[in-house]
Design a protein around this motif. Sequence first.
Motif, PDB file in Angstrom:
ATOM      1  N   UNK A   1       0.849  -1.194   0.000  1.00 24.78           N
ATOM      2  CA  UNK A   1       0.000   0.000   0.000  1.00 24.78           C
ATOM      3  C   UNK A   1       0.877   1.234   0.000  1.00 24.78           C
ATOM      4  N   UNK A   2       0.640   2.086  -0.969  1.00 23.83           N
ATOM      5  CA  UNK A   2       1.437   3.301  -1.105  1.00 23.83           C
ATOM      6  C   UNK A   2       0.532   4.460  -1.468  1.00 23.83           C
ATOM      7  N   UNK A   3       1.094   5.650  -1.350  1.00 21.02           N
ATOM      8  CA  UNK A   3       0.361   6.844  -1.752  1.00 21.02           C
ATOM      9  C   UNK A   3       0.971   7.403  -3.021  1.00 21.02           C
ATOM     10  N   UNK A   4       0.125   7.669  -3.987  1.00 21.48           N
ATOM     11  CA  UNK A   4       0.601   8.227  -5.248  1.00 21.48           C
ATOM     12  C   UNK A   4       1.249   9.579  -5.000  1.00 21.48           C
ATOM     13  N   UNK A   5       2.397   9.784  -5.605  1.00 22.01           N
ATOM     14  CA  UNK A   5       3.082  11.063  -5.475  1.00 22.01           C
ATOM     15  C   UNK A   5       4.059  11.143  -4.320  1.00 22.01           C
ATOM     16  N   UNK A   6       4.105  10.111  -3.481  1.00 20.90           N
ATOM     17  CA  UNK A   6       5.035  10.095  -2.348  1.00 20.90           C
ATOM     18  C   UNK A   6       5.849   8.820  -2.374  1.00 20.90           C
ATOM     19  N   UNK A   7       7.148   8.953  -2.130  1.00 22.17           N
ATOM     20  CA  UNK A   7       8.003   7.792  -1.959  1.00 22.17           C
ATOM     21  C   UNK A   7       8.345   7.673  -0.488  1.00 22.17           C
ATOM     22  N   UNK A   8       8.716   6.485  -0.080  1.00 19.26           N
ATOM     23  CA  UNK A   8       9.011   6.229   1.332  1.00 19.26           C
ATOM     24  C   UNK A   8      10.046   7.208   1.872  1.00 19.26           C
ATOM     25  N   UNK A   9      11.084   7.502   1.086  1.00 16.26           N
ATOM     26  CA  UNK A   9      12.137   8.410   1.524  1.00 16.26           C
ATOM     27  C   UNK A   9      11.587   9.810   1.772  1.00 16.26           C
ATOM     28  N   UNK A  10      10.634  10.240   0.962  1.00 19.84           N
ATOM     29  CA  UNK A  10      10.047  11.572   1.134  1.00 19.84           C
ATOM     30  C   UNK A  10       9.230  11.654   2.417  1.00 19.84           C
ATOM     31  N   UNK A  11       8.474  10.613   2.679  1.00 17.43           N
ATOM     32  CA  UNK A  11       7.658  10.598   3.897  1.00 17.43           C
ATOM     33  C   UNK A  11       8.550  10.577   5.132  1.00 17.43           C
ATOM     34  N   UNK A  12       9.602   9.755   5.097  1.00 19.54           N
ATOM     35  CA  UNK A  12      10.525   9.699   6.235  1.00 19.54           C
ATOM     36  C   UNK A  12      11.220  11.042   6.453  1.00 19.54           C
ATOM     37  N   UNK A  13      11.584  11.720   5.378  1.00 17.20           N
ATOM     38  CA  UNK A  13      12.224  13.037   5.497  1.00 17.20           C
ATOM     39  C   UNK A  13      11.276  14.049   6.143  1.00 17.20           C
ATOM     40  N   UNK A  14      10.000  13.994   5.780  1.00 13.59           N
ATOM     41  CA  UNK A  14       9.022  14.902   6.376  1.00 13.59           C
ATOM     42  C   UNK A  14       8.868  14.622   7.866  1.00 13.59           C
ATOM     43  N   UNK A  15       8.873  13.342   8.233  1.00 16.22           N
ATOM     44  CA  UNK A  15       8.737  12.977   9.643  1.00 16.22           C
ATOM     45  C   UNK A  15       9.951  13.430  10.443  1.00 16.22           C
TER      46      UNK A  15
END
Length: 73
Positions: free
Chosen positions: A55-69
């Motif tokens: 399950x993923x979100x379109x337009x976001x990669x795992x690295x981007x989400x982790x960077x935001x966190x």
Amino acid sequence: VASVKERLCTGCGICVETCPYNAKEINREKMVAEVNEVLCQGCGACSAACPSGASRHLGFQKQEILAMLEETI
């Protein structure tokens, strides 16, 4: 909205149970999760709950989400 990588999905149904908008269901023929994009509100609950990473979100990669966190910590 959410998406599903079918080759990674095991059809466990955790994302279906987690979705507060009932936007996911298991395709019984393929035994993989599918997203109803009309119902999906992009909350991310399914992506967070998915043990296989299918399950993923379109337009976001795992690295981007982790960077935001990391920026919020």
